[in-house]
Design a protein around this motif. Structure first.
Motif, PDB file in Angstrom:
ATOM      1  N   ASP A 201       0.536  -1.052   0.375  1.00 19.79           N
ATOM      2  CA  ASP A 201      -0.348   0.471  -0.061  1.00 19.79           C
ATOM      3  C   ASP A 201       0.751   1.203   0.172  1.00 19.79           C
ATOM      4  N   GLU A 202       1.962   1.084   0.783  1.00 21.41           N
ATOM      5  CA  GLU A 202       2.814   2.791   0.978  1.00 21.41           C
ATOM      6  C   GLU A 202       3.630   2.757  -0.604  1.00 21.41           C
ATOM      7  N   VAL A 203       3.939   1.359  -1.823  1.00 17.41           N
ATOM      8  CA  VAL A 203       4.452   1.616  -2.611  1.00 17.41           C
ATOM      9  C   VAL A 203       3.362   2.000  -3.926  1.00 17.41           C
ATOM     10  N   ARG A 204       1.798   1.745  -3.676  1.00 16.74           N
ATOM     11  CA  ARG A 204       0.977   2.790  -4.244  1.00 16.74           C
ATOM     12  C   ARG A 204       0.581   3.991  -3.745  1.00 16.74           C
ATOM     13  N   ALA A 205       0.703   5.027  -2.632  1.00 18.36           N
ATOM     14  CA  ALA A 205       0.494   5.381  -2.221  1.00 18.36           C
ATOM     15  C   ALA A 205       1.541   6.533  -2.996  1.00 18.36           C
ATOM     16  N   LEU A 206       2.597   6.019  -3.028  1.00 17.30           N
ATOM     17  CA  LEU A 206       4.172   7.066  -2.970  1.00 17.30           C
ATOM     18  C   LEU A 206       4.066   7.082  -4.640  1.00 17.30           C
ATOM     19  N   HIS A 207       3.140   6.295  -5.680  1.00 15.09           N
ATOM     20  CA  HIS A 207       2.557   6.464  -7.038  1.00 15.09           C
ATOM     21  C   HIS A 207       1.798   7.204  -7.229  1.00 15.09           C
ATOM     22  N   ALA A 208       0.707   7.176  -5.888  1.00 15.70           N
ATOM     23  CA  ALA A 208      -0.654   7.945  -6.445  1.00 15.70           C
ATOM     24  C   ALA A 208      -0.148   9.446  -6.000  1.00 15.70           C
ATOM     25  N   ALA A 209       0.982   9.521  -5.616  1.00 16.54           N
ATOM     26  CA  ALA A 209       0.767  11.492  -4.854  1.00 16.54           C
ATOM     27  C   ALA A 209       2.051  10.999  -5.927  1.00 16.54           C
ATOM     28  N   ALA A 210       2.665  10.669  -6.938  1.00 16.84           N
ATOM     29  CA  ALA A 210       3.282  11.537  -8.288  1.00 16.84           C
ATOM     30  C   ALA A 210       2.570  11.141  -9.325  1.00 16.84           C
ATOM     31  N   LEU A 211       1.061  10.724  -9.471  1.00 18.43           N
ATOM     32  CA  LEU A 211       0.776  11.312 -10.197  1.00 18.43           C
ATOM     33  C   LEU A 211       0.082  12.031  -9.624  1.00 18.43           C
ATOM     34  N   ARG A 212      -0.942  12.911  -8.965  1.00 19.73           N
ATOM     35  CA  ARG A 212      -1.022  13.913  -8.461  1.00 19.73           C
ATOM     36  C   ARG A 212      -0.056  15.239  -8.129  1.00 19.73           C
ATOM     37  N   ARG A 213       0.682  15.219  -9.249  1.00 22.35           N
ATOM     38  CA  ARG A 213       1.915  15.993  -8.674  1.00 22.35           C
ATOM     39  C   ARG A 213       2.572  15.939 -10.465  1.00 22.35           C
ATOM     40  N   ARG A 214       1.400  15.163 -11.399  1.00 21.37           N
ATOM     41  CA  ARG A 214       2.329  15.818 -12.662  1.00 21.37           C
ATOM     42  C   ARG A 214       1.982  16.770 -12.592  1.00 21.37           C
ATOM     43  N   PRO A 215       2.646  17.620 -14.166  1.00 24.19           N
ATOM     44  CA  PRO A 215       2.442  18.778 -14.604  1.00 24.19           C
ATOM     45  C   PRO A 215       1.203  19.266 -14.466  1.00 24.19           C
ATOM     46  N   GLU A 216       1.208  20.875 -14.126  1.00 26.33           N
ATOM     47  CA  GLU A 216      -0.368  21.237 -14.618  1.00 26.33           C
ATOM     48  C   GLU A 216      -0.497  21.767 -15.325  1.00 26.33           C
ATOM     49  N   GLY A 217      -2.000  22.206 -15.965  1.00 21.88           N
ATOM     50  CA  GLY A 217      -1.940  22.083 -17.206  1.00 21.88           C
ATOM     51  C   GLY A 217      -2.374  21.541 -18.222  1.00 21.88           C
ATOM     52  N   PHE A 218      -3.070  21.375 -19.310  1.00 19.95           N
ATOM     53  CA  PHE A 218      -2.854  20.397 -20.327  1.00 19.95           C
ATOM     54  C   PHE A 218      -1.785  19.954 -20.899  1.00 19.95           C
ATOM     55  N   ALA A 219      -1.373  21.400 -21.310  1.00 21.39           N
ATOM     56  CA  ALA A 219      -0.015  21.621 -21.773  1.00 21.39           C
ATOM     57  C   ALA A 219       1.388  21.402 -21.291  1.00 21.39           C
ATOM     58  N   GLY A 220       1.093  20.904 -19.982  1.00 22.80           N
ATOM     59  CA  GLY A 220       2.302  20.459 -19.462  1.00 22.80           C
ATOM     60  C   GLY A 220       2.100  18.753 -20.111  1.00 22.80           C
ATOM     61  N   ARG A 221       1.030  18.779 -19.129  1.00 28.48           N
ATOM     62  CA  ARG A 221       0.460  16.847 -19.501  1.00 28.48           C
ATOM     63  C   ARG A 221       0.523  16.629 -20.701  1.00 28.48           C
ATOM     64  N   ALA A 222      -0.314  17.436 -21.589  1.00 31.79           N
ATOM     65  CA  ALA A 222       0.037  16.491 -23.250  1.00 31.79           C
ATOM     66  C   ALA A 222       1.342  16.401 -22.858  1.00 31.79           C
ATOM     67  N   GLY A 223       2.434  17.085 -22.845  1.00 32.76           N
ATOM     68  CA  GLY A 223       3.931  17.435 -23.763  1.00 32.76           C
ATOM     69  C   GLY A 223       4.428  15.715 -22.006  1.00 32.76           C
ATOM     70  N   GLU A 224       3.937  15.893 -21.386  1.00 32.92           N
ATOM     71  CA  GLU A 224       4.866  14.596 -20.788  1.00 32.92           C
ATOM     72  C   GLU A 224       4.224  13.313 -21.002  1.00 32.92           C
ATOM     73  N   LEU A 225       3.185  13.423 -22.203  1.00 30.19           N
ATOM     74  CA  LEU A 225       1.835  12.029 -23.028  1.00 30.19           C
ATOM     75  C   LEU A 225       3.105  12.230 -23.723  1.00 30.19           C
ATOM     76  N   MET A 226       3.360  13.471 -24.521  1.00 30.30           N
ATOM     77  CA  MET A 226       3.831  12.628 -25.679  1.00 30.30           C
ATOM     78  C   MET A 226       5.445  11.949 -25.154  1.00 30.30           C
ATOM     79  N   GLN A 227       5.880  12.100 -24.745  1.00 30.59           N
ATOM     80  CA  GLN A 227       7.592  11.158 -24.155  1.00 30.59           C
ATOM     81  C   GLN A 227       7.040  10.251 -23.713  1.00 30.59           C
ATOM     82  N   ARG A 228       5.942  10.033 -22.886  1.00 32.34           N
ATOM     83  CA  ARG A 228       5.943   9.053 -22.910  1.00 32.34           C
ATOM     84  C   ARG A 228       5.213   7.380 -23.906  1.00 32.34           C
TER      85      ARG A 228
END
Length: 296
Positions: A67-94
């Motif tokens: 559960d601690e592993v899941r919590a670390l990944h959930a926190a990272a997901l919440r810290r994704r770039p703000e705004g659509f443009a930032g997350r779109a850039g992350e998507l393209m990189q992935r």
């Protein structure tokens, strides 16, 4: 420890792990969104492992449990770039690193988990409360803007179909909110908004409360500005690996509400639906098999 630290530790120590723990580490490294969003049991099933193996992996790297592993990944997901443009850039990189298949798999896994969460007892109790409140209302004013509009439109459409009082708060030239001048005690506002919250939707909820109407909110957090104004709140999750929030759980929530309201209305709903269908049939609204034969 944070999620990047754990990823680095798993990568560095991978070759020293027993075979089963290597399989568990590979799952964590290859499916970060699933780790954040899916239950431990579901992850173990998809990885072909036992939940205990995932727990042993976490403990191997100094954590108390998976559960601690899941919590670390959930926190990272919440810290994704703000705004659509930032997350779109992350998507393209992935996309460049992992390919389309990985993104599609994680998208549908996230949606499945969000829908599963709507079946939890607490969520079901919220649906019953909201359906009761809306069923008792004289008129339900349905309000949703931008990506939330289809959910509001769907509830209005189905309420009209079953003969329940409904008003879609929408209009050309920005006059939609003018409809709320008619709202009052005995009515309800069904308001839909998820982050980033639209200012006008929150204002509509404030107007409804000021006029003595009930407010049912469909939103993504108990801390959202809509939830603070609501008499009943339905919560849906919206995060996905994509740059844009998902509205699929919101649509599912509206479909559930519609079913509950229809069942509660009983025979009156059946009669209203029959009248509605008769008018549509007379107008030739839908292309029926008979109509298709007539066009040959």
């Amino acid at each position: 420890m944070n999620q990047p630290d754990l990823t680095a530790s798993l990568t560095a120590g991978f070759e020293q792990l027993p075979q089963q723990l290597q399989a568990a580490a590979r799952w964590v490294l290859d499916h970060p969104a699933d780790v954040a969003l899916l239950t431990t049991r579901e992850q173990a099933k998809r990885a072909g492992l036992s939940p205990a193996t995932l727990t042993r992996l976490a403990q191997r790297f100094g954590l108390t449990g998976y559960d601690e592993v899941r919590a670390l990944h959930a926190a990272a997901l919440r810290r994704r770039p703000e705004g659509f443009a930032g997350r779109a850039g992350e998507l393209m990189q992935r996309h460049g690193e992992e390919g389309a298949g990985a993104i599609a798999q994680d998208m549908f896994a996230a949606l499945a988990e969000h829908l599963r969460a709507l079946r939890e007892p607490q969520a079901l109790a919220r649906f019953e409360q909201a359906a009761d409140l809306l069923s008792e209302a004289r008129t339900v004013f349905c309000f949703g803007l931008r990506s939330a509009f289809p959910a509001a439109f769907m509830l209005d459409y189905i309420r009209d179909l079953i003969g329940a009082g409904s008003a879609l708060v929408d209009g050309a030239g920005g006059r939609g909110i003018d409809a709320l001048r008619r709202i009052g005690p005995g009515d309800a506002l069904f308001a839909v908004s998820v982050a980033p919250y639209t200012r006008l939707t929150v204002q509509a909820a404030e107007i409804a409360r000021a006029h003595g109407a009930k407010v049912v909110a469909l939103t993504d957090s108990a801390l959202s500005p809509l939830a603070a104004l609501a008499d009943a709140t339905l919560l849906v999750r919206t995060e996905t690996p994509s740059f844009f929030h998902t509205m699929t759980p919101a649509f599912a929530a509206v479909e559930c509400l519609a079913a509950l309201m229809t069942a509660r209305k009983g025979e009156a709903a059946l009669a209203a639906i029959a009248r509605h269908e008769a008018v549509l049939d007379a107008a030739g609204t839908f292309l029926t098999p008979a109509a298709r034969r007539g066009r040959r």
